[in-house]
Design an enzyme around this catalytic site. Structure first.
Site, PDB file in Angstrom:
ATOM      1  N   ASP A 193       1.105  -1.203   0.048  1.00  0.00           N
ATOM      2  CA  ASP A 193       0.091  -0.016   0.080  1.00  0.00           C
ATOM      3  C   ASP A 193       0.999   1.088   0.111  1.00  0.00           C
ATOM      4  O   ASP A 193       2.026   1.217   0.502  1.00  0.00           O
ATOM      5  CB  ASP A 193      -0.999  -0.009   1.178  1.00  0.00           C
ATOM      6  CG  ASP A 193      -2.166   0.752   1.129  1.00  0.00           C
ATOM      7  OD1 ASP A 193      -2.476   1.345  -0.118  1.00  0.00           O
ATOM      8  OD2 ASP A 193      -2.800   1.110   2.135  1.00  0.00           O
ATOM      9  N   ASN A 220     -10.550  -2.824  -5.832  1.00  0.00           N
ATOM     10  CA  ASN A 220      -9.809  -1.947  -6.568  1.00  0.00           C
ATOM     11  C   ASN A 220     -10.275  -1.497  -8.086  1.00  0.00           C
ATOM     12  O   ASN A 220      -9.873  -0.654  -8.520  1.00  0.00           O
ATOM     13  CB  ASN A 220      -8.531  -2.354  -6.621  1.00  0.00           C
ATOM     14  CG  ASN A 220      -7.462  -2.369  -5.442  1.00  0.00           C
ATOM     15  OD1 ASN A 220      -6.783  -3.246  -5.260  1.00  0.00           O
ATOM     16  ND2 ASN A 220      -7.897  -1.264  -4.481  1.00  0.00           N
TER      17      ASN A 220
HETATM   18  C1  IPE Z   1      -1.137   0.107  -3.475  1.00  0.00           C
HETATM   19  O1  IPE Z   1      -1.134   1.760  -3.636  1.00  0.00           O
HETATM   20  C2  IPE Z   1      -1.618  -0.568  -4.781  1.00  0.00           C
HETATM   21  C3  IPE Z   1      -2.744  -0.966  -5.022  1.00  0.00           C
HETATM   22  C4  IPE Z   1      -3.797  -1.038  -4.135  1.00  0.00           C
HETATM   23  C5  IPE Z   1      -3.159  -1.504  -6.372  1.00  0.00           C
HETATM   24  P1  IPE Z   1      -2.275   2.570  -3.678  1.00  0.00           P
HETATM   25  O2  IPE Z   1      -2.725   2.797  -4.828  1.00  0.00           O
HETATM   26  O3  IPE Z   1      -3.660   2.051  -2.836  1.00  0.00           O
HETATM   27  O4  IPE Z   1      -1.668   4.020  -2.961  1.00  0.00           O
HETATM   28  P2  IPE Z   1      -2.518   4.758  -2.049  1.00  0.00           P
HETATM   29  O5  IPE Z   1      -2.876   3.951  -0.729  1.00  0.00           O
HETATM   30  O6  IPE Z   1      -3.610   5.464  -2.703  1.00  0.00           O
HETATM   31  O7  IPE Z   1      -1.282   5.603  -1.498  1.00  0.00           O
HETATM   32  C1  IPE Z   2      -5.060  -2.794  -0.349  1.00  0.00           C
HETATM   33  O1  IPE Z   2      -4.990  -1.577  -0.605  1.00  0.00           O
HETATM   34  C2  IPE Z   2      -5.448  -3.630  -1.583  1.00  0.00           C
HETATM   35  C3  IPE Z   2      -4.024  -3.826  -2.069  1.00  0.00           C
HETATM   36  C4  IPE Z   2      -2.790  -3.536  -1.631  1.00  0.00           C
HETATM   37  C5  IPE Z   2      -4.194  -4.659  -3.337  1.00  0.00           C
HETATM   38  P1  IPE Z   2      -6.051  -0.305  -0.877  1.00  0.00           P
HETATM   39  O2  IPE Z   2      -5.412   0.871  -0.908  1.00  0.00           O
HETATM   40  O3  IPE Z   2      -6.979  -0.865  -1.942  1.00  0.00           O
HETATM   41  O4  IPE Z   2      -6.895  -0.548   0.674  1.00  0.00           O
HETATM   42  P2  IPE Z   2      -7.559   0.489   1.217  1.00  0.00           P
HETATM   43  O5  IPE Z   2      -8.902   1.191   0.272  1.00  0.00           O
HETATM   44  O6  IPE Z   2      -6.904   1.470   1.751  1.00  0.00           O
HETATM   45  O7  IPE Z   2      -8.488  -0.382   2.480  1.00  0.00           O
HETATM   46 MG    MG Z   3      -4.139   2.262  -0.741  1.00  0.00          MG
END
Ligand code: IPE
Ligand code: IPE
Ligand code: MG
Length: 238
Positions: free
Chosen positions: A17, A66
């Site tokens: 994340d 996602n």
């Molecule tokens: C994790 O990084 C990757 C995926 C969930 C695909 P994020 O895209 O969630 O990055 P933040 O949490 O918005 O910074």
């Molecule tokens: C969790 O990250 C899913 C992955 C890392 C693939 P998200 O960024 O989607 O999770 P939330 O929305 O903060 O819980």
């Molecule tokens: Mg995230």
């Protein structure tokens, strides 16, 4: 000088994340964060397998939730996953690794599905290391899927834990020992709900693209110092 790690997890999980926030901090678009985040998979996966000799690594790459992101962001993510899963590159990068995808990856664009299938086929006889990638994954869906398959198979009037585990994506693998979620968020977001039952959890305040080999070492040092008790009064180290 680093301390030698005496106790390592057999199965480690990562909730990757913070890609978006990492990019934002630099004034870059979110997709740059994903690009660097997917590149960083190589660093961490190789360290786990070839430096620490951890046999099972599970990574949450894309949740069923996602899909609710903007199309432009999804297109970039799918492009990076497609490149990451090029069969020849994968086999060269990760010798002795079997790829096991958790989640219905067939819902992704055709090129990504094709690459995912090719890598699983090319690595299916590997036994030394297993990489479980969560792609279109949900822990609740995994359990529902297992129950439905057991019903279809008419397994028995009642089932036990061992039967249940045979129907999970991780059948024949140990449960998670340690889960690292980067970026400081302290939640599981539907990650491997069955397998996480007795795992130690760790939430470093580092965005995933910046989580390097030294941070992994720090995480493993933390794991080594945890006392897992499994319901007893003394714990394994007593
Ligand atoms: C994790 O990084 C990757 C995926 C969930 C695909 P994020 O895209 O969630 O990055 P933040 O949490 O918005 O910074
Ligand atoms: C969790 O990250 C899913 C992955 C890392 C693939 P998200 O960024 O989607 O999770 P939330 O929305 O903060 O819980
Ligand atoms: Mg995230």
């Amino acid at each position: 000088m680093t301390t030698e790690l005496k106790k390592l997890p057999e199965h480690i999980g990562f909730i990757i994340d913070g890609n978006g926030r990492w990019a934002k901090e630099r004034g870059w678009p979110r997709n740059k964060g994903h690009q660097h985040g997917i590149k960083n998979l190589d660093v961490v996966i190789k360290e786990c397998f070839y430096h620490y000799n951890i046999p099972y690594v599970s990574i949450y790459c894309f949740s069923t939730e996602n899909w609710n992101r903007p199309k432009g962001e999804l297109d970039f993510l799918f492009k990076y996953f497609t490149e990451y899963l090029k069969a020849n590159n994968f086999v060269k990068k990760y010798p002795h690794v079997r790829l096991n995808i958790m989640g219905d990856y067939t819902k992704f664009p055709a090129a990504l599905v094709k690459n995912a299938r090719a890598v699983m086929e090319a690595t299916k006889n590997e036994t030394q290391y297993i990489l479980n990638l969560g792609l279109n994954y949900s822990g609740q869906d995994e359990i529902v899927r297992a129950v439905n398959q057991m019903l279809t198979d008419h397994v028995a009037p009642t089932v036990d834990r061992a039967t249940m585990e045979k129907y999970l994506y991780t059948h024949d693998q140990p449960l998670l020992d340690f889960v690292v979620r980067t970026s400081g968020e302290q939640r599981l977001s539907n990650f491997m709900l069955w397998q996480v039952s007795y795992a130690e959890l760790y939430f470093p305040k580092i965005y995933w693209p910046a989580f390097g080999a030294e941070d992994l070492y720090t995480a493993l040092l933390e794991y080594q110092n945890r006392h897992r008790r499994f319901g007893t009064i003394q714990g394994e180290d007593a």
